[in-house]
Design a protein around this motif. Structure first.
Motif, short mmCIF file in Angstrom:
data_model
loop_
_atom_site.label_atom_id
_atom_site.label_comp_id
_atom_site.label_asym_id
_atom_site.label_seq_id
_atom_site.Cartn_x
_atom_site.Cartn_y
_atom_site.Cartn_z
N CYS A 275 17.36 -10.84 -22.26
CA CYS A 275 17.99 -9.79 -23.06
C CYS A 275 16.94 -8.85 -23.65
CB CYS A 275 18.80 -10.41 -24.20
SG CYS A 275 20.24 -11.36 -23.69
N ALA A 276 15.88 -9.44 -24.21
CA ALA A 276 14.82 -8.64 -24.84
C ALA A 276 14.11 -7.75 -23.83
CB ALA A 276 13.83 -9.56 -25.54
N MET A 277 13.84 -8.30 -22.67
CA MET A 277 13.12 -7.55 -21.64
C MET A 277 13.93 -6.37 -21.11
SD MET A 277 11.33 -9.13 -18.26
CE MET A 277 11.11 -8.16 -16.77
N GLY B 129 28.53 -0.37 -20.60
CA GLY B 129 28.42 -1.54 -19.74
C GLY B 129 28.41 -2.81 -20.58
N LYS B 130 29.15 -3.83 -20.14
CA LYS B 130 29.29 -5.06 -20.94
C LYS B 130 28.99 -6.28 -20.06
CE LYS B 130 33.60 -3.94 -22.10
NZ LYS B 130 33.74 -2.50 -21.89
N LEU B 131 28.14 -7.17 -20.58
CA LEU B 131 27.84 -8.43 -19.91
C LEU B 131 28.04 -9.57 -20.90
CD1 LEU B 131 26.66 -10.04 -17.45
CD2 LEU B 131 24.41 -9.72 -18.49
N VAL B 132 28.90 -10.52 -20.56
CA VAL B 132 29.09 -11.72 -21.37
C VAL B 132 28.27 -12.84 -20.73
CG1 VAL B 132 30.72 -13.52 -22.08
CG2 VAL B 132 31.35 -11.10 -22.29
N ILE B 133 27.43 -13.51 -21.54
CA ILE B 133 26.60 -14.60 -21.02
C ILE B 133 26.99 -15.91 -21.70
CG2 ILE B 133 24.25 -15.49 -20.75
CD1 ILE B 133 23.22 -12.64 -20.82
N LEU B 134 27.28 -16.90 -20.87
CA LEU B 134 27.70 -18.21 -21.36
C LEU B 134 26.93 -19.29 -20.59
CD1 LEU B 134 31.51 -17.42 -21.13
CD2 LEU B 134 30.17 -17.45 -23.24
N GLU B 135 26.91 -20.50 -21.12
CA GLU B 135 26.37 -21.64 -20.38
C GLU B 135 27.49 -22.64 -20.14
OE1 GLU B 135 22.55 -23.23 -21.69
OE2 GLU B 135 22.27 -21.44 -22.94
N GLY B 136 27.44 -23.33 -19.00
CA GLY B 136 28.44 -24.35 -18.73
C GLY B 136 28.24 -25.53 -19.66
N VAL B 137 27.02 -26.10 -19.63
CA VAL B 137 26.64 -27.19 -20.53
C VAL B 137 25.47 -26.69 -21.37
CG1 VAL B 137 25.67 -29.51 -20.71
CG2 VAL B 137 27.35 -29.01 -18.94
N TYR B 138 25.57 -26.83 -22.69
CA TYR B 138 24.47 -26.45 -23.58
C TYR B 138 23.52 -27.63 -23.71
CZ TYR B 138 26.77 -22.08 -24.42
OH TYR B 138 27.32 -20.83 -24.23
N SER B 139 22.24 -27.36 -23.44
CA SER B 139 21.29 -28.43 -23.18
C SER B 139 20.90 -29.25 -24.40
CB SER B 139 20.02 -27.86 -22.54
OG SER B 139 19.35 -27.00 -23.45
N MET B 140 21.07 -28.73 -25.59
CA MET B 140 20.62 -29.48 -26.77
C MET B 140 21.60 -30.59 -27.15
SD MET B 140 17.66 -28.76 -27.73
CE MET B 140 16.62 -27.80 -26.66
N ALA C 269 14.82 -16.70 -13.09
CA ALA C 269 16.15 -16.27 -12.64
C ALA C 269 16.91 -15.60 -13.78
CB ALA C 269 16.93 -17.47 -12.09
N ASN C 270 16.94 -16.25 -14.95
CA ASN C 270 17.60 -15.63 -16.10
C ASN C 270 16.88 -14.36 -16.54
OD1 ASN C 270 20.02 -16.90 -16.89
ND2 ASN C 270 18.92 -18.62 -17.79
N LEU C 271 15.57 -14.44 -16.64
CA LEU C 271 14.77 -13.29 -17.07
C LEU C 271 15.04 -12.09 -16.15
CD1 LEU C 271 12.48 -12.76 -19.24
CD2 LEU C 271 10.88 -13.02 -17.33
N GLY C 272 15.02 -12.35 -14.85
CA GLY C 272 15.15 -11.27 -13.87
C GLY C 272 16.55 -10.68 -13.79
N ILE C 273 17.55 -11.54 -13.63
CA ILE C 273 18.91 -11.04 -13.45
C ILE C 273 19.40 -10.31 -14.70
CG2 ILE C 273 21.32 -11.71 -13.07
CD1 ILE C 273 19.65 -11.87 -10.52
N ILE C 274 19.22 -10.93 -15.87
CA ILE C 274 19.74 -10.33 -17.11
C ILE C 274 19.04 -9.01 -17.42
CG2 ILE C 274 19.94 -10.66 -19.61
CD1 ILE C 274 20.21 -13.73 -18.96
N SER C 275 17.71 -9.00 -17.34
CA SER C 275 16.97 -7.78 -17.70
C SER C 275 17.22 -6.64 -16.72
CB SER C 275 15.46 -8.07 -17.77
OG SER C 275 14.96 -8.42 -16.49
#
Length: 408
Positions: free
Chosen positions: A155-157, A185-196, A126-132
């Motif tokens: 991001c890399a893809m 074009g600008k995209l800001v990417i954030l996480e609600g809870v950071y898993s570490m 989902a992340n790989l597909g939507i972001i790329s």
């Protein structure tokens, strides 16, 4: 580079892994059990399994809402298996969309009260597909440096310009946005809870700044869906910014209790993603039994207020109990169902992990480069099905193992 050569190559392509091979061999040479190869011989419930022949409390499974053995969810999977077979053997855009896939997307739209929902075969995809797909060459992605590997890979893809900022630093994020060329074009990417570390993003402030500079916003809510927010819609709901974000990414492998990923959005052109998003178009769709369990689980999570309340009680009690015992934790206050215990180094972390396993407790051992600031962590994730008694037992296990290994 190593001089060793493999058959038909000019060099050993594995030599780049020599350091990590040596690290692993060093751990195992001392008789330490491999913390990354644990086998669960039998799973008894959302909170218990047989590991190494003994019953073990599970405290590292991300099964936040304990849906993996919910009778309604299990029955839905069994019925779909009988009615539709074991798999689709095809992509969603060919023969891989069954009635269950549409019902699963309907459940997501209803859960988030959004116009569009797209189900992927995993959360990573989902992340790989939507972001790329949405951010490509010439576009700019501004993202938190502690973002999940799937976000970085997306991001890399996509080949966009990637501009990271210091974790949860609002000023640093704004500085990066100011420098983006006019009209890009600008995209800001954030996480609600950071898993570490289990810490939350200051989404209210960050989303407002992103919008001020005309950026689209994607929030990964993998570790908060089902649990945080009045209706379990995540930190975006708790912070009151649900209607201001453009994309929410999530997974079925945490609170939903199965496997798969998704994106929900209100963007009017979103449906075109089904034709242009390569990790959606070119992979087989989820088996019917999986989407049936996911849809049933998502619908139940809408009305799981009591379970959410109990999970918060469990999480706060464990966080306070470990702090009182003298362990150093990743957050000063309990912010989520993830409680990260910071270790002095990998050797000590592995020793405590093994001591806890011998006590009958499984937690995650997390190490660099997956962790921020080269930390070694014992990462605990609570479940709504953990009983009050189990949380007390867990604290006793940590006390005994912590003292035996000299951590406390």
């Amino acid at each position: 580079m190593s001089d060793e050569t493999g058959p038909g190559t000019g060099g050993d392509l594995f030599s780049k892994f020599d350091d990590i091979i040596a690290l692993r061999e060093g751990l195992l040479a001392s008789g330490q059990e491999d913390p990354f190869s644990l086998v669960m011989e039998k799973v008894l419930s959302p909170t218990r399994a047989i590991c190494n022949g003994r019953e073990t409390i599970l405290l590292g499974t991300y099964n936040y809402m304990g849906m993996t053995f919910d009778p309604d969810v299990v029955d839905a999977g069994k019925q779909a298996l009988e009615d539709f077979g074991t798999g689709t053997t095809g992509s969603r855009v060919l023969n891989g969309t069954y009635q269950g896939h549409k019902e699963c997307e309907d459940a997501l739209r209803e859960f988030y009260d959004m116009d569009h929902a797209m189900v992927f075969s995993t959360g990573y995809l989902a992340n790989l597909g939507i972001i790329s797909t949405i951010a490509g060459k010439g576009d700019y992605i501004i993202l938190d440096i502690d973002s999940h590997a799937s976000i970085w890979d997306g991001c890399a893809m996509g080949n966009a310009e990637v501009v990271p900022f210091k974790h949860n630093d609002i000023e640093a994020m704004e500085k990066r946005l100011k420098r983006v060329p006019e009209g890009a074009g600008k995209l800001v990417i954030l996480e609600g809870v950071y898993s570490m570390l289990g810490d939350l993003a200051p989404l209210k402030e960050m989303v407002a700044i992103a919008k001020k500079y005309g950026a689209m916003v994607l929030v990964d809510e993998a570790h908060s869906m089902g649990f945080i927010g009045e209706n379990g819609r995540g930190v975006v709901e708790a912070e009151g910014v649900l209607d201001d974000v453009d994309f929410i990414i999530g997974t079925f492998s945490k609170s939903v209790g199965t496997v798969g990923g998704f994106c929900v959005s209100n963007h009017p052109k979103f449906e075109i993603m089904r034709l242009v998003c390569r990790p959606y178009v070119f992979t087989a769709s989820l088996p019917p039994s999986v989407v049936a369990t996911a849809a049933t689980s998502i619908r139940k999570l809408q009305h799981a207020g009591n379970k959410r309340g109990h999970l918060w009680e469990n999480s706060k009690r464990l966080h306070k109990g470990l702090t009182d015992l003298g362990f150093q934790l990743g957050t000063a206050e309990c912010q989520s169902a993830i409680v990260a215990v910071i270790m002095p180094d990998l050797e000590k972390g592995a020793a405590l992990w093994e001591a806890l396993l011998k006590e009958g407790l499984y937690v995650n051992l997390a190490r660099p480069p997956a962790t921020p600031a080269n930390m070694t962590l014992l990462r605990c994730s609570l479940c709504a099905e953990h009983s009050d008694e189990e949380v007390g037992t867990i604290l006793g296990m940590f006390e005994r193992a912590g003292k035996a290994t000299g951590i406390i």
